[in-house]
Scaffold this active site. Structure first.
Site, short mmCIF file in Angstrom:
data_model
loop_
_atom_site.label_atom_id
_atom_site.label_comp_id
_atom_site.label_asym_id
_atom_site.label_seq_id
_atom_site.Cartn_x
_atom_site.Cartn_y
_atom_site.Cartn_z
N ASN A 1 0.85 -1.20 0.00
CA ASN A 1 0.00 0.00 0.00
C ASN A 1 0.89 1.25 0.00
OD1 ASN A 1 0.99 -0.28 2.63
ND2 ASN A 1 -0.84 0.64 3.52
N CYS B 1 2.01 3.48 2.06
CA CYS B 1 3.04 3.72 3.08
C CYS B 1 3.93 2.53 3.36
CB CYS B 1 2.37 4.18 4.37
SG CYS B 1 1.60 5.80 4.21
N GLU C 1 3.51 -0.58 4.58
CA GLU C 1 3.42 -1.55 5.67
C GLU C 1 2.55 -2.75 5.36
OE1 GLU C 1 -0.24 0.91 6.19
OE2 GLU C 1 1.84 1.30 5.66
#
Length: 816
Positions: free
Chosen positions: A306, A308, A310
């Site tokens: 995704n 960011c 994580e």
């Protein structure tokens, strides 16, 4: 207030007025903008109404599993309480959409891009619909063929993955996600032939503004880059090994050719590190670590994350996120683990119910969400928890707390998923999962991840994710340029608890407004300074150790940034990436403060901060076009890959590492220099000097002229050696540059190669130093006089006593 039973613990039920009173003006300002819905009469709900809306909508899912009204009522109250008490919150899309007129979706999704025009533009259409609905997106672009590869249908040549990424970027720039621009991630494997083009794609701030970018690296690459850095790196396309490509473009960006590049694994890694140092991108992702913990190997390898980084996902899978606020679980100097277990159990049920309500505009996403039933329960408030416990973030005790709290959450989440499987059934794709061999019945394919929690941590006035606090006082601006002023409330409370008078508190606040930190206030108690550390008070290794401690108890990955001061060196960034790989992390992102014109987090009062709504390309590219510059020289453009040598020289300021890169005829083209452990004190002057040297070389100034102007400059801390004297940092750089051109046959000199290597045995001349007082009566730093305030052996602060600089930490003395 009435007492209600929550699990096995009785807690007082909270009135709506009490819930609303918890939220600060900063939090309410953000919530009104993002989460609090407005009815048809124009009335906007308050936080308690929002929590009741979400709790009711998600609790009614229980009716689908033949639970009676009393059970549903109790579950609704549990859901409301953990949100109202600021113990847990689901992600932003759930807060906004659950129980409203808008379909419920997840915050982020991974979409596939295959090597065909049909796939590229079908995915773009799907992406547009999902962004319009409010989802951020992740893409792996390494299935697309390299630039200048033949295309069958058009009988032409491909322009390469980065060119299509630019098309996506422009499209996303025109789409608003419920009042905010979309966040996206693009990833490419290190063995794709166009990897150099991808690494450099965000060299100019403002390019690909709607994307984060990360390079997927394998264990093979990292081993070669660190253990055999001088060996050629080969990429692979359709099973064929080939060298990486340099893509040739016209000024308008059109691709007209490619060249194969002789580049070693070490040089390619250096390229990645260099651009990460420059402005924080690309990040790095450890692909083999992903696959080792892939919960659904039957769906194939994991390809992207995704926005960011994580949540590592298969194509069309989503990240249904939520976070526990650890800061509210501090009870005196301990953690309320019983309550933490209950909140975890309740949050898992809530997030599982979210899946039943999903309704994405792209059917494949809804279908896979319900087949995998993946959730991503994480945490926030870790740094604020440690403040209350009196524990330093970068300490063994801090690591121990990280391991224990995440271990409790992980264990409880998996236990709850097994219980829900017995109650409601297993997830449909369990036959494709690792749980089939383990003979475990699970409700969810994966349960834990740690997201960055930007907006929801603002809502709860707590630290973000696993991150240390950026500063004790700072200004945060959102994507629309709105500013939020913050002073850490736990720090402020501690100052009053210790009965500091108002004048002292005012002085402390003045310092943290300027620097964000109290570490320079050495008159404050040591235990206070040890507890209230911030991001830039610690090393890159400290950041990585905390990330690794959490990673051991997380199914997916962790959003974590290594925040470096502006003075951080290339080597600092390199070591951060290498340590993250060795410690078992799944990804790593770095950011050097001030390396971009536009920043989300800033020190100061908010004045002179460049707004996020500004066009960064204008900030970078605007030129004065001065009349006096007409006809003047311009520097040559830097090639993608260069060869050179790095020299180590002992100076009065510590070890100096000088890299000289050559052009195509073997003449010096650019010079870089970094100081060792004490680099932070004089690194900026060294960097500025090397930039001007490099500019001169690229503009055609004679090397001999540069050497003559620098050699012999004397500083206050000369270093005597058996072969001669290093008078200053400029003198050291000049002597190395002289030796470099001499060994390449471009210049005659009396200096030998052995002289550079022999600068190991120092005989230091004692220097008398006196502290001076400035105009306002404030003591000036030793650095103001060009003297080294940091120990060259251990990096700790030097002290001046009896006319001599010495280190009380390791025993170093300038006079011995």
């Amino acid at each position: 207030m009435k007492n209600g039973k929550i699990g096995s613990k009785k807690v007082s039920r909270m009135s709506d007025d009490k819930v609303n009173a918890y939220f600060s003006e900063n939090a309410l300002k953000m919530m009104r903008k993002r989460y609090l819905t407005i009815d048809e009469k124009g009335n906007q709900e308050m936080p308690a109404q929002m929590f009741r809306r979400v709790a009711h909508y998600l609790a009614t899912v229980e009716k689908n599993y033949k639970h009676d009204d009393e059970f549903v009522k109790n579950i609704e109250q549990d859901f409301f309480e953990i949100m109202a008490r600021r113990e847990y919150t689901p992600a932003g899309r759930t807060l906004t959409n659950a129980g409203s007129a808008t379909p419920l979706i997840a915050n982020c999704i991974v979409l596939p891009i295959h090597d065909s025009m049909d796939s590229i533009f079908q995915t773009l259409k799907d992406a547009a619909l999902l962004q319009q609905a409010g989802s951020g997106l992740g893409f792996a672009i390494d299935e697309m063929r390299p630039a200048m590869t033949k295309t069958v249908k058009s009988r032409g040549n491909s322009s390469g993955p980065v060119s299509f990424l630019k098309i996506y970027n422009e499209a996303f720039g025109t789409i608003k996600q419920q009042g905010r621009h979309g966040a996206n991630m693009a990833m490419m494997s290190v063995d794709h032939p166009d990897i150099l083009d991808f690494i450099r794609s965000k060299e100019t701030e403002g390019e690909l503004r709607n994307f984060n970018i990360s390079v997927k690296v394998t264990d093979e690459f990292m081993r070669q880059a660190t253990e055999a850095p001088d060996t050629q790196w080969y990429c692979v396309w359709k099973g064929e090994k080939m060298k990486p490509h340099k893509i040739l473009r016209h000024p308008n960006g059109a691709v007209y050719g490619v060249e194969e590049i002789n580049i070693t694994a070490g040089q390619l890694f250096e390229e990645l590190v260099n651009y990460a140092w420059l402005n924080g991108e690309p990040g790095i992702a450890f692909e083999d670590a992903w696959q080792r913990t892939n919960p659904l190997p039957g769906l194939g390898p994991l390809r992207a994350t995704n926005p960011c980084g994580e949540q590592v996902l298969h194509p069309y899978d989503n990240c249904n996120l939520g976070s526990i606020n650890l800061a509210v679980f501090a009870k005196g100097r301990s953690v309320d683990y019983d309550r933490l277990r209950f909140v975890t159990k309740t949050a898992v049920r809530l997030m599982d119910n979210v899946i039943d309500r999903f309704d994405f505009p792209v059917p494949q996403v809804t279908e896979l969400a319900k087949k995998n039933r993946r959730i991503g329960l994480g945490i926030m408030g870790f740094a604020d928890l440690l403040y209350q416990l009196g524990i330093r973030y970068n300490s063994e005790a801090g690591l121990a707390v990280a391991e224990k709290v995440m271990g409790v959450i992980q264990e409880t989440a998996h236990k709850t998923s097994r219980e829900l499987a017995r109650e409601k059934g297993v997830f449909p794709n369990i036959s494709l999962s690792v749980f089939k061999k383990k003979r475990l019945k699970m409700r969810n394919a994966a349960l834990t991840t740690v997201a960055p929690t930007g907006s929801i941590s603002m809502m709860l006035d707590t630290s973000s994710g696993v991150e240390p606090n950026f500063a004790l006082a700072y200004v945060k601006q959102d994507k629309d340029g709105l500013q939020y002023q913050y002073l850490n409330r736990h720090f402020e409370k501690e100052l009053h608890r210790r009965h500091f008078d108002e004048k002292v508190i005012a002085r402390i606040k003045e310092e943290i407004l300027k620097t964000g930190s109290i570490q320079a206030l050495t008159d404050l108690p040591k235990d206070l300074r040890d507890t209230f550390v911030v991001a830039m008070d610690m090393s890159g290794e400290d950041h990585v150790k905390i990330q690794a401690a959490f990673q051991r108890h997380v199914d997916n990955s962790i959003s974590k940034t290594i925040n470096f001061p502006n003075s951080a060196t290339y080597e600092d960034v390199r070591q951060g990436f290498v340590q993250a790989w060795k410690f078992g992390c799944k990804s790593c992102t770095v950011y050097r403060d001030g390396s971009r014109n536009i920043q989300i987090l800033n020190l100061g009062t908010g004045e002179n901060i460049v707004s996020t709504t500004e066009a960064p390309t204008k900030l970078v590219k605007e030129k004065a076009n001065l009349e006096i510059d007409k006809g003047k020289l311009s520097p040559r453009v830097r090639p993608v890959v260069m060869n050179g040598k790095t020299y180590k020289v002992k100076t009065g300021y510590g070890n100096l590492y000088i890299t000289v890169n050559n052009d195509e005829v073997g003449a010096p083209f650019e010079v870089f220099a970094t100081l060792g452990k004490t680099g932070g004190f004089f690194q900026e002057q060294t960097e500025g000097l090397c930039r001007l040297i490099s500019l001169s070389l690229r503009a055609g100034i004679k090397v001999e002229e540069i050497i003559d102007h620098l050699k012999g400059i004397r500083g206050p801390m000369p270093t005597f050696t058996e072969k001669g004297t290093i008078l200053s940092l400029p003198d050291a750089i000049a002597k190395v540059l002289e030796e470099h051109v001499k060994t390449n046959g471009h210049m005659k000199t009396d200096m030998t190669v052995q002289e550079i290597d022999s600068l190991k045995k120092e005989v230091l001349e004692p220097v008398a130093v006196h502290t001076a007082v400035g105009e306002e009566g404030t003591a000036r730093s030793m650095a103001d006089y060009g003297l080294m305030p940091g120990c060259p052996e251990c990096g700790e602060a030097l002290t001046l006593s009896e006319g001599c600089l010495s280190c009380k930490h390791c025993g170093y003395s300038r006079c011995s």
